[in-house]
Structure formats: C-alpha cells, structure tokens
Write a protein that holds these residues in place. Structure first.
Motif, PDB file in Angstrom:
ATOM      1  N   ALA A 628     -34.357  63.119 -63.516  1.00  0.00           N
ATOM      2  CA  ALA A 628     -34.148  62.531 -62.000  1.00  0.00           C
ATOM      3  C   ALA A 628     -35.294  61.793 -61.944  1.00  0.00           C
ATOM      4  CB  ALA A 628     -33.933  63.778 -61.247  1.00  0.00           C
ATOM      5  N   ASP A 629     -35.147  60.798 -60.950  1.00  0.00           N
ATOM      6  CA  ASP A 629     -36.225  60.007 -60.674  1.00  0.00           C
ATOM      7  C   ASP A 629     -37.249  60.897 -59.418  1.00  0.00           C
ATOM      8  OD1 ASP A 629     -34.370  59.947 -58.252  1.00  0.00           O
ATOM      9  OD2 ASP A 629     -35.654  58.235 -57.597  1.00  0.00           O
ATOM     10  N   ARG A 630     -36.624  61.732 -58.800  1.00  0.00           N
ATOM     11  CA  ARG A 630     -37.488  62.758 -57.896  1.00  0.00           C
ATOM     12  C   ARG A 630     -36.738  63.988 -58.022  1.00  0.00           C
ATOM     13  NH1 ARG A 630     -36.488  59.461 -52.510  1.00  0.00           N
ATOM     14  NH2 ARG A 630     -38.003  61.078 -51.524  1.00  0.00           N
ATOM     15  N   LEU A 631     -37.449  64.998 -57.822  1.00  0.00           N
ATOM     16  CA  LEU A 631     -36.615  66.350 -57.622  1.00  0.00           C
ATOM     17  C   LEU A 631     -36.581  66.936 -56.464  1.00  0.00           C
ATOM     18  CD1 LEU A 631     -38.869  68.012 -60.504  1.00  0.00           C
ATOM     19  CD2 LEU A 631     -36.391  67.176 -60.643  1.00  0.00           C
ATOM     20  N   SER A 632     -36.931  66.070 -55.087  1.00  0.00           N
ATOM     21  CA  SER A 632     -36.723  66.662 -53.931  1.00  0.00           C
ATOM     22  C   SER A 632     -36.421  65.190 -53.035  1.00  0.00           C
ATOM     23  CB  SER A 632     -38.123  67.261 -53.130  1.00  0.00           C
ATOM     24  OG  SER A 632     -37.753  67.829 -51.983  1.00  0.00           O
ATOM     25  N   VAL A 665     -21.676  69.860 -60.360  1.00  0.00           N
ATOM     26  CA  VAL A 665     -22.526  70.664 -59.427  1.00  0.00           C
ATOM     27  C   VAL A 665     -22.211  72.394 -59.911  1.00  0.00           C
ATOM     28  CG1 VAL A 665     -23.235  71.470 -57.039  1.00  0.00           C
ATOM     29  CG2 VAL A 665     -22.677  69.163 -57.695  1.00  0.00           C
ATOM     30  N   ILE A 666     -23.136  72.963 -60.324  1.00  0.00           N
ATOM     31  CA  ILE A 666     -22.999  74.337 -60.628  1.00  0.00           C
ATOM     32  C   ILE A 666     -23.228  75.167 -59.599  1.00  0.00           C
ATOM     33  CG2 ILE A 666     -23.959  76.164 -62.393  1.00  0.00           C
ATOM     34  CD1 ILE A 666     -22.633  74.029 -63.550  1.00  0.00           C
ATOM     35  N   SER A 667     -24.149  74.931 -58.683  1.00  0.00           N
ATOM     36  CA  SER A 667     -24.506  75.589 -57.245  1.00  0.00           C
ATOM     37  C   SER A 667     -25.109  74.559 -56.346  1.00  0.00           C
ATOM     38  CB  SER A 667     -25.270  76.825 -57.608  1.00  0.00           C
ATOM     39  OG  SER A 667     -26.461  76.472 -58.167  1.00  0.00           O
ATOM     40  N   GLY A 668     -24.981  74.997 -55.123  1.00  0.00           N
ATOM     41  CA  GLY A 668     -25.793  74.307 -54.093  1.00  0.00           C
ATOM     42  C   GLY A 668     -25.236  73.101 -53.418  1.00  0.00           C
ATOM     43  N   PRO A 669     -26.122  72.394 -52.541  1.00  0.00           N
ATOM     44  CA  PRO A 669     -25.419  71.400 -51.890  1.00  0.00           C
ATOM     45  C   PRO A 669     -25.329  70.234 -52.635  1.00  0.00           C
ATOM     46  CG  PRO A 669     -27.471  71.764 -51.029  1.00  0.00           C
ATOM     47  CD  PRO A 669     -27.249  72.801 -51.997  1.00  0.00           C
ATOM     48  N   GLY A 703     -31.134  72.699 -49.316  1.00  0.00           N
ATOM     49  CA  GLY A 703     -31.048  73.734 -50.084  1.00  0.00           C
ATOM     50  C   GLY A 703     -31.323  73.406 -51.622  1.00  0.00           C
ATOM     51  N   ASN A 704     -31.237  74.230 -52.821  1.00  0.00           N
ATOM     52  CA  ASN A 704     -31.636  74.080 -54.032  1.00  0.00           C
ATOM     53  C   ASN A 704     -30.148  73.981 -54.826  1.00  0.00           C
ATOM     54  OD1 ASN A 704     -34.368  74.448 -53.808  1.00  0.00           O
ATOM     55  ND2 ASN A 704     -34.081  76.445 -53.925  1.00  0.00           N
ATOM     56  N   THR A 705     -29.862  72.844 -55.603  1.00  0.00           N
ATOM     57  CA  THR A 705     -28.855  72.253 -56.195  1.00  0.00           C
ATOM     58  C   THR A 705     -29.091  72.413 -57.669  1.00  0.00           C
ATOM     59  OG1 THR A 705     -28.024  71.154 -54.635  1.00  0.00           O
ATOM     60  CG2 THR A 705     -27.118  70.340 -56.880  1.00  0.00           C
ATOM     61  N   THR A 706     -28.075  72.943 -58.515  1.00  0.00           N
ATOM     62  CA  THR A 706     -28.299  72.890 -59.852  1.00  0.00           C
ATOM     63  C   THR A 706     -27.135  72.110 -60.410  1.00  0.00           C
ATOM     64  OG1 THR A 706     -29.318  75.133 -60.070  1.00  0.00           O
ATOM     65  CG2 THR A 706     -28.349  74.441 -62.141  1.00  0.00           C
ATOM     66  N   ILE A 707     -27.416  71.238 -61.211  1.00  0.00           N
ATOM     67  CA  ILE A 707     -26.733  70.113 -61.906  1.00  0.00           C
ATOM     68  C   ILE A 707     -26.223  70.318 -63.356  1.00  0.00           C
ATOM     69  CG2 ILE A 707     -25.922  67.656 -62.071  1.00  0.00           C
ATOM     70  CD1 ILE A 707     -27.029  67.258 -59.546  1.00  0.00           C
ATOM     71  N   GLU A 708     -25.181  70.380 -63.909  1.00  0.00           N
ATOM     72  CA  GLU A 708     -25.236  70.421 -65.490  1.00  0.00           C
ATOM     73  C   GLU A 708     -24.512  69.079 -65.815  1.00  0.00           C
ATOM     74  OE1 GLU A 708     -22.892  73.750 -68.147  1.00  0.00           O
ATOM     75  OE2 GLU A 708     -21.487  72.518 -67.069  1.00  0.00           O
ATOM     76  N   ALA A 709     -25.154  68.727 -67.215  1.00  0.00           N
ATOM     77  CA  ALA A 709     -24.527  67.519 -67.692  1.00  0.00           C
ATOM     78  C   ALA A 709     -23.907  68.154 -69.170  1.00  0.00           C
ATOM     79  CB  ALA A 709     -25.696  66.498 -68.333  1.00  0.00           C
ATOM     80  N   SER A 710     -22.739  67.741 -69.349  1.00  0.00           N
ATOM     81  CA  SER A 710     -21.958  68.252 -70.482  1.00  0.00           C
ATOM     82  C   SER A 710     -21.063  67.288 -71.401  1.00  0.00           C
ATOM     83  CB  SER A 710     -21.020  69.585 -70.218  1.00  0.00           C
ATOM     84  OG  SER A 710     -20.154  68.975 -69.254  1.00  0.00           O
ATOM     85  N   SER A 711     -20.938  67.491 -72.401  1.00  0.00           N
ATOM     86  CA  SER A 711     -20.089  66.729 -73.356  1.00  0.00           C
ATOM     87  C   SER A 711     -19.535  67.852 -74.483  1.00  0.00           C
ATOM     88  CB  SER A 711     -20.896  65.531 -73.991  1.00  0.00           C
ATOM     89  OG  SER A 711     -19.969  64.793 -74.663  1.00  0.00           O
ATOM     90  N   PRO A 712     -18.056  67.424 -74.671  1.00  0.00           N
ATOM     91  CA  PRO A 712     -17.645  68.408 -75.992  1.00  0.00           C
ATOM     92  C   PRO A 712     -18.430  68.487 -77.083  1.00  0.00           C
ATOM     93  CG  PRO A 712     -16.060  67.024 -74.471  1.00  0.00           C
ATOM     94  CD  PRO A 712     -17.197  66.576 -74.328  1.00  0.00           C
ATOM     95  N   GLY A 713     -18.801  69.371 -77.637  1.00  0.00           N
ATOM     96  CA  GLY A 713     -19.335  69.634 -78.864  1.00  0.00           C
ATOM     97  C   GLY A 713     -21.075  69.508 -78.912  1.00  0.00           C
ATOM     98  N   LEU A 714     -21.437  69.069 -77.487  1.00  0.00           N
ATOM     99  CA  LEU A 714     -22.851  68.894 -77.574  1.00  0.00           C
ATOM    100  C   LEU A 714     -23.661  69.829 -76.539  1.00  0.00           C
ATOM    101  CD1 LEU A 714     -23.043  64.921 -76.882  1.00  0.00           C
ATOM    102  CD2 LEU A 714     -22.886  66.028 -78.910  1.00  0.00           C
ATOM    103  N   GLN A 715     -24.727  70.111 -76.832  1.00  0.00           N
ATOM    104  CA  GLN A 715     -25.697  70.950 -76.006  1.00  0.00           C
ATOM    105  C   GLN A 715     -26.014  70.367 -74.631  1.00  0.00           C
ATOM    106  OE1 GLN A 715     -29.355  72.451 -77.924  1.00  0.00           O
ATOM    107  NE2 GLN A 715     -30.294  72.621 -76.018  1.00  0.00           N
ATOM    108  N   GLN A 720     -32.667  71.461 -61.859  1.00  0.00           N
ATOM    109  CA  GLN A 720     -32.426  71.942 -60.500  1.00  0.00           C
ATOM    110  C   GLN A 720     -33.302  70.830 -59.579  1.00  0.00           C
ATOM    111  OE1 GLN A 720     -34.735  75.524 -58.523  1.00  0.00           O
ATOM    112  NE2 GLN A 720     -32.478  76.161 -59.046  1.00  0.00           N
ATOM    113  N   ILE A 721     -32.532  70.584 -58.319  1.00  0.00           N
ATOM    114  CA  ILE A 721     -33.197  69.493 -57.496  1.00  0.00           C
ATOM    115  C   ILE A 721     -33.135  70.190 -56.041  1.00  0.00           C
ATOM    116  CG2 ILE A 721     -32.768  67.528 -58.619  1.00  0.00           C
ATOM    117  CD1 ILE A 721     -30.076  67.064 -57.157  1.00  0.00           C
ATOM    118  N   GLN A 722     -34.115  69.829 -54.922  1.00  0.00           N
ATOM    119  CA  GLN A 722     -34.019  70.584 -53.655  1.00  0.00           C
ATOM    120  C   GLN A 722     -33.682  69.533 -52.848  1.00  0.00           C
ATOM    121  OE1 GLN A 722     -37.893  71.401 -52.027  1.00  0.00           O
ATOM    122  NE2 GLN A 722     -37.117  73.519 -51.525  1.00  0.00           N
ATOM    123  N   PHE A 723     -33.151  69.706 -51.569  1.00  0.00           N
ATOM    124  CA  PHE A 723     -32.838  69.025 -50.489  1.00  0.00           C
ATOM    125  C   PHE A 723     -33.435  69.832 -49.417  1.00  0.00           C
ATOM    126  CE2 PHE A 723     -29.420  67.199 -53.318  1.00  0.00           C
ATOM    127  CZ  PHE A 723     -29.708  66.004 -53.275  1.00  0.00           C
TER     128      PHE A 723
END
Length: 883
Positions: A628-632, A665-669, A703-715, A720-723
């Motif tokens: 991310a370009d910034r975390l908050s 979005v896994i959790s958060g706003p 609040g705190n937000t957790t974001i996931e990046a996924s692709s089939p077959g890849l790790q 986590q970022i904060q608003f």
C-alpha cells in the motif's frame, strides 16, 4: 463520538450532526437518525466564537438513488431503499474507461440535527463541484441551484434549517445542455456530487466565500510586498464597524507582518477591505524546488470580540511570460516541461479523493516535470493545493472547448459545435462560460502554483458560421480575466487553428498550441508568449515502450528549446475514460490504475536522472505481494489507500505473468469500487498487466482492515491497514460494504456519421513555406499543402483524434493533374494498412472519393510517387466513432 470544546466567556453554540443512516447501513424502522444498533450516533461539535468559523466535513452518511425521484425533496420522503453512500460519489461507480456512461438524474439525501441557538449563526453548504446541474433543498424548501460541473459554490441554508432533524436533498443531472459549457469534450461526463461537501458555520459578519485575494506585487530575494483584499459580508440586520487584523505567517510559523484596518459595513452588504503589508524581508520564494507556503490569518473583530477567523495559504513569487525569452519565475528563466491531466481514476471515475489527487501530482513531479496543464476544466481545489505543496506549476483552464467532427453532427452528448449554432442558446451559453471563469478565478486565485488562466481549449472546433461569435467571446473572457485577476495572464488554450485571418492565438496574452500547432510555420516565433500545450498522444497499453513518445514534436525530437517558446506539455500523464473510445483514452505515460508505463520511466531518467528498473520477464508464478502507498487514512472521504499487487516467482522476483487476482476484505471497514472484493483479469476492463495490478480503497468507518490478495494455485498475501475517524466500525453491527458487481455500461445511442479533416492535426514529410500541411485540413479549397520538390518520400498525414469506422474519404486537389499516390489508414503511426493504391494512375483528376466498409482507423496517410506532382487542397474523412 468526538467532542471538541472551545471556550469563551459568553455564548456556547452546539451543533449535532446526526446521520439518519450510517453509510452502508439499512435504517431501522421508525428510527430516523439511528445508527445500526439503534442508538443515536452524534458527532458533537461544541463551538463558540473563538474560532468563530467552523468547517465540518459533510461527506458521510448520504443516501443515493439513480433516476428522478418524485417528491424526494420532502423531509418525510421514504428513502429506506436507497443506496447508502459517502462522498465523493459518481453516478458511474464502478467505472473502468467505458466510452458510455449513465446520463440522467440522481438524488442525494442526508439528515442532520440542530439544537436550540442555531439562529444566532449563519450556515452554508459548500460544494466543491457537482456535475453538472444541482438543485438543493433543505426541509422541503428550494435553497439554491448551480449550473456548471467543474466549479464550486456556496448555498446559504440559514433560513431553511430548524431545531432538531433537518434534511438536505440534492437533485443532480448530467444531461447535455446546449446552453451550458462545455458543449463538447473527449473525456467522460458522469454525474454526481463527485467532490467534497462541507458545512460552514459562521457569525452574521464573516469573510465571504473564498473572500480573500492575496497578491505579491513586489517580489525579490531581499523583500516582498503582500497585498490582501478581503470581502467581508454583513448578513445581519444592523450596520457594523469591524476591525480587521491580518497576520502574515512564515512556513515556520513566525509572524512577519501584521496589518490592521477598520471599516463600517452596512447591513446586508459586502465590504471590500484592501491591506498592504510592510516589506517582508528576505522572503522565502515559492518555486518548484522550494515550494514555500506562507499563511495569512484574517481576524474580524466587533468591539474587540472575534467574529470570524479565516486562513489563506499563499506563496510569494513572481511570474512573467515573454514573447522572445520564454517563461520566468522569480526573475529566473524556467523552461516548462509538463503533462496534461484529467481527473478520472480507475473504478471511482471522477469521484477522486484528495489523497488521490496528491498522488497524481506527486507522480508527475517524480518524473521530473515542473508543470501540469489542468485539461480542460478547473480541477479539484485539493489538486491545486497539491501543486502548491509539491512545487508544480499549474495551467488552470475554463471549460470552453470543442472537438473535431462536431461541426455537422446533431447537437447533443458533448459532441457539438463549441459555440451554439442556435441563437436561442447563445445568451445562456455565454453566461455559463463567464460564470465558470469567474468561479474558477475566485476559488483558485490564491494558489501560487497557478501560473495562468486559460480561457479555452480548441474552441475553433465550432461551426463556421459561429467563428466570429467565438472570437468575440474569447476576447470578452480575456478582458474579464484581466479584471478579476490583474496579476496573471490570460491564455487561449488550443489556439493552433484557424490558419486564416480568423486566427485566435493572439486574442489573449499567451497562446497554447496543441498537436501540430507546435510545427506549423505561422506559429513559429509568433510574436506573443506561447508554449506547446499538447504533444505526444502515444497510444499504448502498459508496459508500452521505453521512449518519450514525442509524437507531434518528433521533427526536432522534442528536445530543441527555442528561446521564444515557454515550454511543452505532454498529452498526457494518465489514461482516462473517453467518449472518443476506450483506445483513445490510453494515451498516458501512466495507466488508468496509476501504474507507470515505461515511457514514464524514460522521462524520469531524462529529467530526474533516475535509471529505470529492471523490466519483469515471463516466469512461473508462485506467490503474490500486496503493498500500500500508506497504511493509515482518514475515514471521511478525503483520503484513501492505494493497494498494489505484484506477481512473484518462487524466489520472490517480480515477473510479468498475468494470472487472475482477487482482492478481498477479510475483516474491518472499507470498500473497493466494486464492493467487498475486486477481481483483476488479463484482457478485462479491470486489468492485471505486466504482472501488476492496483486499485484505490476507501472507508467511511474507522477501524483496522485486513485485505487478502489471492490467485488460484499461488501463495496469497495479506495486508492490514487502518482508517481513523470519529465513527468506529463495529463487527457484526456495521453491515458489510454494498456489492456493486462491475458491468460495462452501454448506452443505446444511434450511430452518427461524423466528418473529420477541417482543423484536425495534419503532418507532412516536408512542406513548402507557403503551403504547410495544415492547409490541406483548413476547410479552404483555395489553400493547399505542397511538399518540397526534393522530398523523395512525400507524405501527408491526418490525425482524426478518434478511432473511426471509416466509411468515406474525399480528397480534393488544387487543380487537375495526373496524381499518383496511395492511401493508408492506421490506429497509430506505425501500423499502416494500404486501402487504395493509385501509384500507377494515368487519369487527370481534381477530386477522389472512396466508399469504404467502415474500416477501423485513426490516422490517414497519402503518399505520392512524384513530389513535383503532389498537392492536396482538402481532405475529408467520414465515419462512426468506435467504442
């Protein structure tokens, strides 16, 4: 809940803003003003008369519905089923470069609560812009309207508000209007409240909306003079004698000058106060390398009690445009190297956050540019602020412009003659152009980055019978600009046509030449200050080629700096949506998702001397990296977070493969433009290219937000970022973001045949001095292009500036002769396809017409066998614009 308590001896005023519905929450039955858990959410601002002015972000907790809604202006209207949104907002979200977009109405509603005592104050809603017509209602009453989509406005709601619950409703439409500027354009025109809104609370005696004007008439490294003009409004019922004190404060916070004045202001009038500071010694001058910003703090007092306090950032600098030596900043020559910028961002369209604008300016600055042309309308105030802070000069433009192919088409859809062809529309249109110029200058006049006001862009794309009216209007705009701001020059942007006695380039103080205007002989050393305001136009998907894309300046490789030329500005910095077709929006050196193409790295190397990175190669994808370009970021619509995904191999090396990637979005706003997730795929509108993808993420909850990046077959990767902000996200109570699955909008518009040629850019392998390339595209059969007799590869090229399905070509020669030539078309200047070969022609002709089966192309080239028998009087290309 926040509680900001500011004390004085006498009176305390409390405003409670109670959103009827939290963003993204469905209201509970019978509980207007309730939060999702049923308790009343209150943003409490306790304010007294020090400071007497309160500015409240009004972006949160709006309800929105597309379409015209009967009765939506009424307080008791049931908006339970409307969308829950925050500002900035566009009708088109999610938007990804479609040439089509919804045109019609949309409604916005918001609740807020006032306690007893509000009657002692004045309340204003300040909109930074609404596209393009807004009607504002408060508690069933019409309180104001505004026409014009790129300038801000202030609405006095004091007489309409009441104790307790209040409702503001805004009816917006983006319907093309023949009496509103612009009548034509090549970007997109999505509707919406797409910039910030604020609630302003003042006393009856206050500094008016954008009511300060700061000039620096004397500037040197030894001293500077600061002139402050202040408009003070007395909205009360009694005359008042005010004291006005202005402090000039350095970037380090030191007061270097204080000016005091007094003036009697009658009731219900505006008083004008002018103050001149004592010399500011050894001033810190604003320039691109040292963007120092001073601050003027204006305090109004009545009987020694503060009634208003108003702050104005400004810079101390001098600007001079010259006809023979170019551009000067603070007395020193500076060659302007710049880029044109539109305001459109991936997914969010025109509804860009202030943080997004700052990133845009920063990317331009990092590539070594010192100048931005704000094409082709006034940009967001925060865009100008970012230019101030980062040190980039800004050309601010009024939205009066035209586009090729509009002369003979039916009016509508921003593809019409720049000036009205119907007399019934002229008065309203001219008033609209002047109004928006006035608003632009008033809003942006204190920004030191703004080097000039531009009246227009390519207004010569107007019906021939309206040319004299267009010239007269331009002259009136120049005069008005001088009256409103004597400290800055007035430019005619896009002044490279006409080529005859109707020339518009000398109507203003400075001429901006687009495209081939930088090469046409009559615009070389024209005797007035000038610059190339557009060059390049290189069509490329990311990554593109590692080259500058000089395009229109290829003749001198773009590096020749003429003493009389002030600078050159690339078309363009960023890809954007375009009604001229998706491909025509891909002319930037940075793609739509704000990932640089290789051309950006070329400029960064050339201007900032930073070598390019190693280009990623094809490999075996193993995992993803999420950054991310910034975390908050703030959760009020003014900020967002730019997320970047990179494809890696097993060793963690960046590769160019493009597997499908999902951000979730896994959790958060927070939300993506598409909701709680977004999917990138190769070849789709939401693209992953060259192993990279990016999108902006925003929230109206803290609040705190957790974001996931996924692709089939890849790790997968997680981040986590904060608003931050006053309204917290509550798991299980705050509903998830609304889902907005992306479907490319497609309008059912009747295909229109358009004719191009007249005044479109024209280029040639060579030209005789009295017969330039533009003479074959000037609409005048008495003029013609002719190459040099020594030109062994005589060619003439027309750029239609659109991607067409070409159905008809007409070539008119200046006289009968045996012309031997071939005709080619292309999407870019390096993929020509022969469509007609007359190299062995033996017939004497003066005209040639071709009927074609809607062949796709943007450029047309005519190549001659014998340069001694090579002349073209006029070319017309007819076709439909391809999406």
């Amino acid at each position: 809940m926040i509680n900001i308590l500011l004390r004085i001896k006498t009176f305390t005023f409390i405003l409670l803003i109670v959103p009827a519905i939290d963003s993204f929450a469905q209201p509970q039955s019978g509980k207007k003003g309730s939060s999702p858990d049923g308790s009343v959410e209150q943003i409490v601002i306790a304010s007294q008369l020090k400071p007497a002015r309160t500015k409240i972000n009004f972006n949160r907790s709006w309800k929105f519905q597309l379409g015209d809604q009967s009765g939506a202006e009424h307080s008791n209207f049931n908006d339970d089923q409307w969308q829950n949104i925050g500002l900035p907002h566009s009708f088109s979200i999610p938007y990804f470069m479609s040439p089509d977009f919804y045109v019609g109405y949309g409604w916005y509603r918001k609740h807020f609560v006032l306690p007893p005592g509000y009657q002692r104050k004045k309340l204003f809603l300040e909109f930074e812009a609404v596209f393009q017509q807004a009607e504002i209602f408060v508690n069933d009453k019409a309180v104001g309207e505004h026409k014009g989509g790129y300038t801000g406005f202030s609405i006095d709601i004091s007489a309409a508000v009441r104790e307790g619950d209040n409702v503001v409703a805004v009816r917006v439409n983006n319907i093309w209007n023949p009496g509103l500027a612009p009548r034509a354009g090549e970007h997109v025109f999505s509707g919406g409240i797409y910039r910030d809104v604020s609630l302003i609370i003042t006393n009856p005696v206050h500094v008016d909306w954008y009511g300060t004007f700061i000039q620096t008439p004397v500037v040197s490294e030894k001293e500077a003079a600061v002139n402050i003009k202040t408009e003070v409004k007395n909205a009360g019922n009694t005359d008042q004698t005010i004291q006005i004190k202005t402090n000039i404060i350095t970037p380090q916070g030191k007061v270097v000058a204080t000016i005091t004045s007094a003036k009697k202001i009658p009731a219900q009038t505006v008083g004008h106060i002018e103050q001149l500071s004592k010399p500011v010694l050894n001033p810190q001058l604003w320039d691109p390398d040292h963007p120092y910003l001073y601050k003027a703090v204006t305090t109004l007092l009545i009987n020694n009690k503060i009634t208003d306090e108003y702050q104005t950032p400004f810079g101390i600098r001098s600007i001079k445009w010259t006809a023979d030596k170019g551009f000067f900043l603070n007395g020193k020559h500076l060659y302007l190297r710049g880029a044109n910028v539109h305001q459109d961002h991936a997914g969010w369209g025109d509804a860009v956050t202030n943080a997004g604008f700052f990133r845009d300016v920063k990317m331009v600055k990092e590539a070594g540019f010192n100048f931005i042309r704000g094409s082709h309308y006034p940009h967001d105030p925060s865009f100008a602020e970012a230019c101030d802070r980062l040190g980039v000069l800004l050309w601010s433009e009024n939205p009066f412009w035209g586009i090729g192919g509009s002369d003979k088409t039916p009016e509508g859809y921003w593809n019409s003659s720049a000036y009205p062809t119907n007399d019934r529309d002229t008065a309203a249109f001219e008033a609209s152009v002047k109004q928006q110029l006035q608003e632009m200058i008033r809003i942006y006049r204190n920004h030191p980055s703004i080097a000039i006001w531009s009246m227009s862009n390519e207004p010569f794309f107007t019906a021939p019978q309206t040319m004299q009216s267009t010239k007269k209007l331009l002259k009136n705009l120049v005069d008005l600009s001088h009256l409103l701001d004597p400290s800055r020059n007035a430019a005619i942007g896009g002044a490279q046509r006409p080529l005859d006695t109707n020339r518009i380039d000398k109507i203003g103080d400075v001429a901006g030449y687009n495209g081939d205007g930088g090469l046409i002989s009559i615009f070389q050393n024209p005797g007035i200050p000038n610059m190339v305001s557009e060059y390049g136009s290189t069509l490329a998907d990311r990554p593109g080629n590692y080259e500058p894309g000089w395009g229109d300046l290829s003749k001198d490789n773009g590096k020749a700096i003429h003493d009389w030329r002030s600078g050159q500005s690339l078309w363009c910095a960023f890809d954007h949506g375009s009604i001229a077709g998706s491909s025509m929006g891909k002319l930037g050196i940075i793609d739509y998702f704000r990932i640089p193409k290789r051309a950006w790295y070329w400029y960064r190397n050339e201007y900032s001397h930073i070598p390019p990175p190693e280009w990623p190669q094809n490999g075996i994808p193993a995992k993803l990296k999420l950054e991310a370009d910034r975390l908050s970021a703030a959760s009020d619509g003014t900020e967002d977070i730019k997320l970047n995904v990179t494809v890696l191999d097993i060793n963690g090396k960046t590769i160019s493969n493009n597997p499908p990637v999902e951000l979730k979005v896994i959790s958060g706003p927070g939300e993506f433009p598409t909701g709680s997730s977004i999917r990138f795929a190769e070849g789709s509108d939401i693209r992953i290219m060259d192993g990279r993808a990016s999108i902006e993420y925003r929230s109206w909850y803290a609040g705190n937000t957790t974001i996931e990046a996924s692709s089939p077959g890849l790790q997968s990767a997680h981040l986590q970022i904060q608003f931050t902000g006053s309204v917290p996200y509550k798991k299980g109570i705050t509903p998830p973001s609304p889902e907005r699955p992306y479907v490319r909008f497609s309008a059912e518009r009747k295909a229109v045949q358009q004719t191009f040629g007249r005044n479109n850019p024209a280029f040639a392998s060579s030209s005789q001095p009295q017969h330039p390339a533009g003479f074959a595209a000037d609409g005048d059969l008495k003029t013609w292009w002719q190459p040099l007799e020594t030109d062994s590869n005589a060619q003439w090229i027309l750029d239609t500036e659109k991607r067409l399905g070409i159905s008809h070509i007409k070539i008119t020669f200046p006289g009968k002769d045996v012309y031997q030539y071939k005709i080619e078309i292309a999407d870019s200047k390096d993929n020509w396809k022969v469509i007609a070969d007359f190299m062995n022609n033996g017939e004497s002709i003066s005209e040639k017409q071709l009927e074609l089966p809607k062949l796709p192309g943007s450029f047309m080239r005519i190549s001659f066998k014998d340069p001694k028998i090579a002349k073209i009087s006029e070319v017309e290309v007819t076709g439909e614009v391809l999406k």
